[in-house]
Write an enzyme that holds these catalytic residues in place. Structure first.
Site, PDB file in Angstrom:
ATOM      1  N   GLU A 410       0.816  -1.212   0.000  1.00  0.00           N
ATOM      2  CA  GLU A 410       0.000   0.000   0.000  1.00  0.00           C
ATOM      3  C   GLU A 410       0.855   1.271   0.000  1.00  0.00           C
ATOM      4  OE1 GLU A 410      -3.070  -0.124  -0.566  1.00  0.00           O
ATOM      5  OE2 GLU A 410      -3.621  -2.171  -0.019  1.00  0.00           O
ATOM      6  N   HIS A 414       1.636   1.203  -4.185  1.00  0.00           N
ATOM      7  CA  HIS A 414       0.727   2.201  -4.758  1.00  0.00           C
ATOM      8  C   HIS A 414       1.226   3.625  -4.552  1.00  0.00           C
ATOM      9  CE1 HIS A 414      -2.096  -0.836  -5.817  1.00  0.00           C
ATOM     10  NE2 HIS A 414      -2.494  -1.106  -4.594  1.00  0.00           N
ATOM     11  N   GLU A 467      -2.088  -3.480  -9.323  1.00  0.00           N
ATOM     12  CA  GLU A 467      -1.985  -4.396  -8.178  1.00  0.00           C
ATOM     13  C   GLU A 467      -0.722  -5.249  -8.304  1.00  0.00           C
ATOM     14  OE1 GLU A 467      -3.633  -4.121  -5.539  1.00  0.00           O
ATOM     15  OE2 GLU A 467      -5.130  -2.736  -6.331  1.00  0.00           O
TER      16      GLU A 467
END
Length: 687
Positions: A410, A414, A467
């Site tokens: 995360e 990302h 992802e």
């Protein structure tokens, strides 16, 4: 016989999401704030029924009407008298719980339709014998007639979500195909409009096509929650209110900006049209809302990870120019979820998803601790495809390794990587005369222009590709001793965490085959496609790093074994992920859609040629699959000046009970509104 992938088994796992301790530690004002935010999330989450399938809202209303009058225990003797066996009644409860948990009759994880595992005539007999039917026979029969065919149908494209001939979608009218989605996206980009809160409907009159872009809006007055703890929260909620009132994504962006500035709140929340996984074109968001309480002890680890980010980011395998100009340190907290609405509950989130805000203003990361604790716990006898020697270590280290992977995925997955952009004024955010592509050794020749975004350019592969990039960052950086120490792992324990993290990923790649549809050569779940791609990359690395073979199980049926050589992770494995991750970032940064598609589609291909017959392995995976757990969430209700937390048992009946109590105050009006909205859209699903 119906293929087992299209129904939920009677013994499916159902767990209660525990947040009692976290909620009890809130002040009365914070509890009230959580209550009202939760109500907004639950009511908004009903939109997902209309975003999933034409029949989902009607099935939901049918179930609500039945169970509001008779809870599961009270309905059971009625079911027995109507001729159902106890197994068939349990199958009905599981189906109802599944519809509530997925907010529709397609699995949130995999987009496959599920139907009741009992004969249609038996279910009809139960519906017609219910108290609700006795009180309103005409209305209930009409409701049954409106959805019963679709409820059981597995014809053609109804088996999965998709666009055109590939499946069912309500983001587009039934006569739309990929070419219509592409045309609409070009129009929206030109008009500088976001697709996040839209649906597309096509009509034809006199041989002339016209398109209607529908925005999610309700032009009503509204008030900001009076229990907000700060000015940022008040302005955040005002932005959301304007967004939902007028259908304005710009207003939601403004609210999101204040949300990012709301650092370290005790109660964390977010709401809106967020994730684009289920739009077949990849640019429309499903409604989602969550309310959660910060777990301060666990959040300290994530805070350390944030403070170490500027040391860890340069370790990533791309040149400095391909990284964001400045790392905007985000909030990163571990949360205990009170409410999470939408079609499913994730383990971690990195939001907002607006590229322009993420690149220049920042984002937040959250790890959902109480979700991790129940949703990913496993039993040894249910561990498929692993060597016996690996199972005990897998159970011991899976949650610690997964917690670390979520953190790295995360924050630094990302949260990393620059996008090269030329804005409307012609200004570049990079030096187009000197920037070199590290993969080709030549000058960069492509970039994003004007209002283009990652989602709008990479569309159908954007979610899974991103992802995959984030998962690769997690695998790559979990080898770093600093990252391991932040999560409390040293010495042999650290090596075990690394091993299980990588083993988890290659096993997930094999399990991912469940979510591939051979008939349409398409993937139905972004994360599982990403895991399969990583498995392919690591198999291709060779040198005995990953060993995958087909075997016969103890029951004589087809089985498989996957193994990982832990002595080669830091060498062969690291090198393979390093090369692949660099390619993923460079293609993303430079808006090289053709190159990105060629790379990603190549590794995503599921064939029966080559060293492994993945189509046959898919059959084996389906034979031995275990369905994802369903989570039962608590409700809150105001009692005088206080807020009460109402919890339910971890069972199908408990999940059903939570939903019938969730919308008690205005149930009949709410159900009438849902049916009206569903009816209004119904002509759009015809071809």
């Amino acid at each position: 016989m119906v293929d087992s992938q299209y129904y939920l088994p009677n013994d499916i796992g159902v767990s209660a999401l525990d947040c009692r301790e976290a909620f009890s530690l809130l002040s009365p004002r914070e509890q009230m704030y959580s209550h009202f935010l939760s109500r907004a999330a639950w009511y908004g989450g009903l939109a997902v029924l209309l975003q999933t399938s034409p029949e989902s809202a009607n099935i939901f209303v049918l179930l609500q009407k039945i169970f509001r009058k008779q809870p599961a225990a009270e309905l059971e003797p009625v079911a027995m008298a109507a001729g159902l066996t106890s197994e068939e009644y349990q199958a009905f409860l599981v189906y109802a719980a599944g519809l509530y948990a997925n907010m529709g009759n397609y699995k949130s994880f995999g987009d496959t339709k599920f139907i009741p595992n009992l004969p249609k005539d038996k279910l009809k007999a139960l519906v017609f014998a219910s108290q609700s039917f006795k009180e309103q026979p005409g209305e209930m029969e009409a409701l049954w007639d409106s959805c019963s065919s679709a409820l059981f149908s597995l014809e053609g494209k109804q088996k999965q979500l998709g666009l055109g001939s590939k499946g069912i979608t309500t983001y587009f009218s039934g006569n739309c195909g990929l070419e219509d989605a592409e045309l609409a996206q070009k129009f929206l980009d030109f008009q500088k409009l976001s697709a996040y809160n839209t649906r597309l409907f096509k009509t034809e009159k006199g041989g002339k096509m016209s398109y209607e872009v529908r925005l999610a809006s309700a032009v009503k007055s509204g008030t900001v929650c009076a229990h907000a703890a700060s000015e940022n929260q008040t302005k955040m909620l005002e932005g959301y209110r304007r967004s939902f009132t007028f259908g304005s994504i710009d207003a939601h962006k403004e609210g999101s900006r204040f949300w990012i500035k709301d650092k370290g709140p005790t109660v964390e929340s977010y709401i809106g049209f967020i994730e684009s996984y289920r739009d077949p074109f990849g640019s429309r968001g499903e409604f989602e809302g969550f309310v959660a309480v910060v777990n301060k002890a666990m959040s300290e680890r994530f805070a350390k990870l944030v403070s170490s980010a500027e040391v860890l980011l340069p370790e990533l395998p791309w040149p400095r120019d391909f990284e964001k100009d400045t790392f905007l340190k985000p909030d990163f907290t571990s949360l205990d979820v009170l409410t999470f609405t939408g079609s499913g509950v994730p383990a971690g989130i990195n939001i907002p998803n607006y590229d322009d805000i993420r690149q220049s203003e920042g984002f937040k990361n959250v790890s959902l601790g109480n979700v991790l604790a129940v949703a990913y716990a496993t039993q040894k006898e249910k561990l498929t495809f692993l060597e016996e020697d690996d199972k005990d270590a897998y159970i011991k280290w899976m949650l610690p390794s997964f917690e670390m992977q979520v953190g790295l995925h995360e924050l630094l997955g990302h949260g990393s990587g620059k996008l090269f952009v030329q804005d409307d004024q012609g200004k570049f955010n990079f030096d187009q005369n000197t920037l070199i592509n590290p993969v080709t050794g030549e000058k960069v020749t492509s970039w994003y222009r004007g209002n283009e975004t990652w989602d709008s350019r990479f569309s159908t592969i954007a979610s899974s590709y991103e992802e995959c990039r984030a998962e690769c960052v997690g695998l790559f950086l979990c080898l770093n001793k600093l990252a391991l120490s932040i999560f409390g792992h040293e010495g042999q324990d650290a090596e075990d965490v690394v091993y299980i993290n990588w083993l988890y990923m290659v096993r997930a790649g094999l399990l991912g085959l469940e979510f591939y549809t051979p008939e349409s050569s398409s993937w139905r779940q972004a994360h599982m496609q990403a895991s399969f791609v990583i498995l392919r990359v690591l198999l291709e690395a060779g040198e005995g790093l990953v060993h995958l073979e087909e075997v016969a199980g103890a029951d004589g049926r087809p089985d498989a074994r996957i193994a990982l050589d832990r002595t080669k992770i830091h060498t062969v494995g690291k090198s393979a992920i390093q090369r692949f991750l660099c390619k993923l970032q460079v293609l993303k940064a430079t808006a090289d859609v053709a190159g990105g598609r060629a790379l990603y589609d190549g590794y995503s291909a599921v064939t029966d040629s080559g060293p492994h017959d993945f189509l046959r392995l898919r059959d084996t995976v389906l034979l031995r699959k275990e369905d994802r757990k369903m989570l039962v969430q608590a409700n809150t209700r105001v009692q005088g000046e206080a807020v009460e937390l109402v919890e339910y048992e971890g069972s199908a009946a408990g999940l059903i009970h939570s939903f019938t109590e969730r919308f008690q105050e205005d149930a009949e009006q709410l159900e009438a509104d849902l049916l009206e909205l569903s009816k209004r859209d119904s002509p759009c699903w015809c071809h």
